[in-house]
Design an enzyme around this catalytic site. Structure first.
Site: not given
Length: 654
Positions: A251, A296, A411, A470-471
């Site tokens: 994440e 995600t 996150h 993921d990003h």
């Protein structure tokens, strides 16, 4: 009559001017729209005017209730503006109709992330609403509207200003409404409210595309795919044949974290750093995320389908009923069992529906885990207990298996419970950025523990582990703090593009890897993994290029149409030298890549929006039926029927 007419027009004009000024102030304060010249600045200034005249003008049709309707309209438009402001503060993007559907799907799980985006000063964006209420109850208390001439005049002015605006915008950015993948352009030139209208029209149009599609639409894409297929590298093809496969979604993990040290010398990600130097690991240091508004879930879509995500919204939410030739379904034909492990509830991002379309056998969501208060943070289960509790379920799967683990602790807004870390925070003065290092370190510890648990479980030696960021974790809204982190004066467009790197590790025990310099994106991972497993992808409609192929293309696109390569980088339509960061006058190289970028995005959108894979069957692929899958939860293991199931069969984990 004249006195009343002047009064209601005065109230209307005051409402328009207040709303116009407020919106322009919001553009300047909250949004980074990339104003490059005086014309763009002028367009940014005037574009709220046509929207205010049009929407407020509608209120003039309601005669005695005109003031009330105008005030309600002001509130709704102000709320839309503020919603875009809050959304932009984290996602650096604007709300679209599909995003509103995502919000409905994911409601109730946003928690601290949403609250952290708000400020007490945000009341400013509703000041004109309260001023209008006061004016309506005092100075303009007895004003009514008894003719429609005022409405017609307001509508005429609104339309005139809009087309004047659009004409100037087209002069500065030709084909603005037909070839732009970047919402920043549309808001910059047309305004947030006109963009919303355009977005609604576009979504109505796209919803009809599937019904009008037929098998002939596949031909051009199939020919393009065959012409751009990159054959696997014989040195690596089949090196992991028959092995288990584990994907781990890390994440919000960006590549600048790798080998990054805090001021006291501590490494943020010591375990991941060790994997970079591990002889059995392929580490791709120039891999870029290509996610859109689905974040995600977009990364999952890219990694398993080798297609690009939607420009607006998330495929997982908006196109979950489509036909896909996804990685779990492909591997099912090779005898693999597939499963997802995720410490959140199955409805988040509509995963319980989408995973069936992808062909997953099992979905172990929050219902399978011990979701006690001390183990849960914001979006779900903390990473360390998540991996600990997953091992017994992983061991129960029939081998070979293909599984995916979705981590959550790192996150936004990255706040950690004190008992979970003693790692120091950053010292930039930006709370989000400073906490990011603590959350990333905690995730790194969890990953190291998971590797050790795999070894103890006897699964490590026969498993290929693919770990990917993921990003982005830190958006452009925190550029001032990121400049301190990177030790640069400012975050230039080229630096910002390079910050979109996310780490990709492919760890294969017994196979010699190494640090890889080639450029690529998440769309390239699926063909790379399948070729390592000895499965050729030449018959699949995909847009990835095997990262290990000798013919691998050396660039990666972003969902907004920009791209990166070793020679040039395109950001917001401008072409830069990748090494020096200088703006280039000769844009030939950029134009050549841009042509391929636009083609791939358009063709991928054709597949997704029109559901074209229902008309195409790759050689050797066995189609799956999503209705064959049910994720009934742990109750089914005890023979009980899950409350959300329409079937009587039970989930089996052997």
């Amino acid at each position: 009559m004249k006195k009343i007419s002047k009064s209601h027009i005065s109230f209307f004009i005051i409402a328009v001017i207040l709303f116009w000024i407020k919106t322009y102030a919001a553009y300047q304060i909250e949004f980074n729209l990339g104003i490059d010249n005086n014309l763009q600045e002028f367009l940014l200034f005037i574009n709220p005017l046509s929207s205010a005249l049009f929407f407020f003008g509608i209120a003039l049709l309601f005669k005695k209730r005109a003031k009330l309707v105008l005030i309600i309209t002001n509130f709704l438009l102000s709320f839309l503006l503020y919603a875009n402001i809050a959304y932009y503060r984290f996602f650096n993007d604007f709300i679209t109709v599909p995003v509103l559907m995502q919000t409905k799907t994911n409601a109730g799980q946003l928690g601290d992330s949403a609250l952290s985006l708000m400020s007490p000063f945000d009341i400013f964006y509703f000041t004109d609403f309260f001023v209008l209420i006061w004016l309506a109850l005092t100075i303009f208390k007895n004003v009514t509207v008894d003719n429609r001439r005022s409405f017609k005049m307001a509508l005429l002015f609104a339309i005139t200003i809009f087309f004047f605006n659009l004409g100037l915008a087209e002069k500065d950015r030709p084909q603005l409404l037909t070839r732009s993948f970047d919402r920043n352009y549309l808001v910059k030139y047309l305004g947030a409210y006109n963009f919303t209208i355009y977005n609604v029209i576009q979504n109505i149009r796209s919803s009809s595309q599937r019904a009008l599609a037929d098998s002939s639409d596949v031909t051009e894409i199939e020919n393009y795919r065959k012409a751009n297929y990159d054959a696997p590298n014989p040195e690596y093809f089949g090196k992991a044949k028959g092995m288990n496969v584990i994907y781990i979604s890390m994440e919000s993990t960006q590549s600048f974290l790798i080998d990054y040290k805090m001021p006291d010398g501590q490494e943020v990600t010591p375990f991941l750093n060790s994997l970079v130097r591990d002889k059995n690991t392929f580490y791709f240091e120039n891999l870029f995320h290509q996610t859109g508004q689905g974040k995600t879930s977009d990364a999952e879509f890219l990694m398993e389908n080798s297609l690009y995500p939607m420009a607006q919204g998330a495929v997982f939410v908006n196109k979950a009923q489509n036909t896909y030739h996804a990685l779990p379904a492909i591997l099912k034909g090779q005898g693999y069992t597939s499963a997802v492990f995720h410490g959140n509830y199955k409805t988040f991002w509509n995963r319980n529906v989408m995973y069936k379309a992808l062909g997953y056998d099992y979905f172990f969501d929050a219902e399978y885990y011990n979701m006690t208060d001390e183990h849960v943070k914001n979006y779900g289960l903390k990473d360390i207990p998540f991996f600990e509790e997953s091992i017994p379920m992983l061991k129960s799967l029939k081998q070979p298996f293909y599984t995916k683990f979705i981590t959550l602790s790192n996150h936004f807004p990255f706040e950690m419970d004190p008992e979970d870390t003693d790692f120091p925070a950053g010292d930039t003065g930006n709370k989000v950025v400073d906490q990011y290092f603590q959350a990333a370190h905690y995730m790194d510890q969890a990953l190291q523990q998971f590797f050790n648990d795999l070894k103890e479980a006897g699964l490590y030696e026969n498993t290929m582990i693919v770990m990917y960021g993921d990003h982005y974790g830190i958006s452009e809204n925190h550029n001032e703090a990121m400049a301190k982190v990177l030790g640069v004066e400012e975050i230039t467009p080229v630096i910002s593009a390079n910050l979109q790197r996310v780490p990709l590790f492919i760890h294969i025990p017994g196979v010699e890897g190494g640090v890889q310099k080639q450029f690529g994106g998440q769309v390239d991972v699926r063909p790379t993994v399948l070729h390592l497993l000895g499965i050729d992808t030449k018959d699949y409609l995909e847009f990835g290029s095997d990262l290990l192929s000798k013919n691998h293309r050396n660039w990666a696109l972003f969902r907004n149409g920009d791209f990166v390569s070793p020679e040039v980088i395109q950001v917001k339509g401008n072409c830069y030298d990748s090494q020096t960061g200088d703006l280039l006058e000769d844009t030939t190289v950029c134009k050549n890549i841009a042509e391929s970028v636009n083609t791939e995005l358009q063709m991928s959108d054709e597949i997704v929006y029109k559901d074209l894979l229902r008309f195409y069957k790759p050689a050797g692929f066995t189609p799956i039926n999503p209705n064959d899958y049910e994720y009934l939860g742990p109750k089914a293991l005890k023979g009980e029927k899950s409350s959300d199931s329409k079937k009587t069969e039970t989930t089996n984990t052997n």
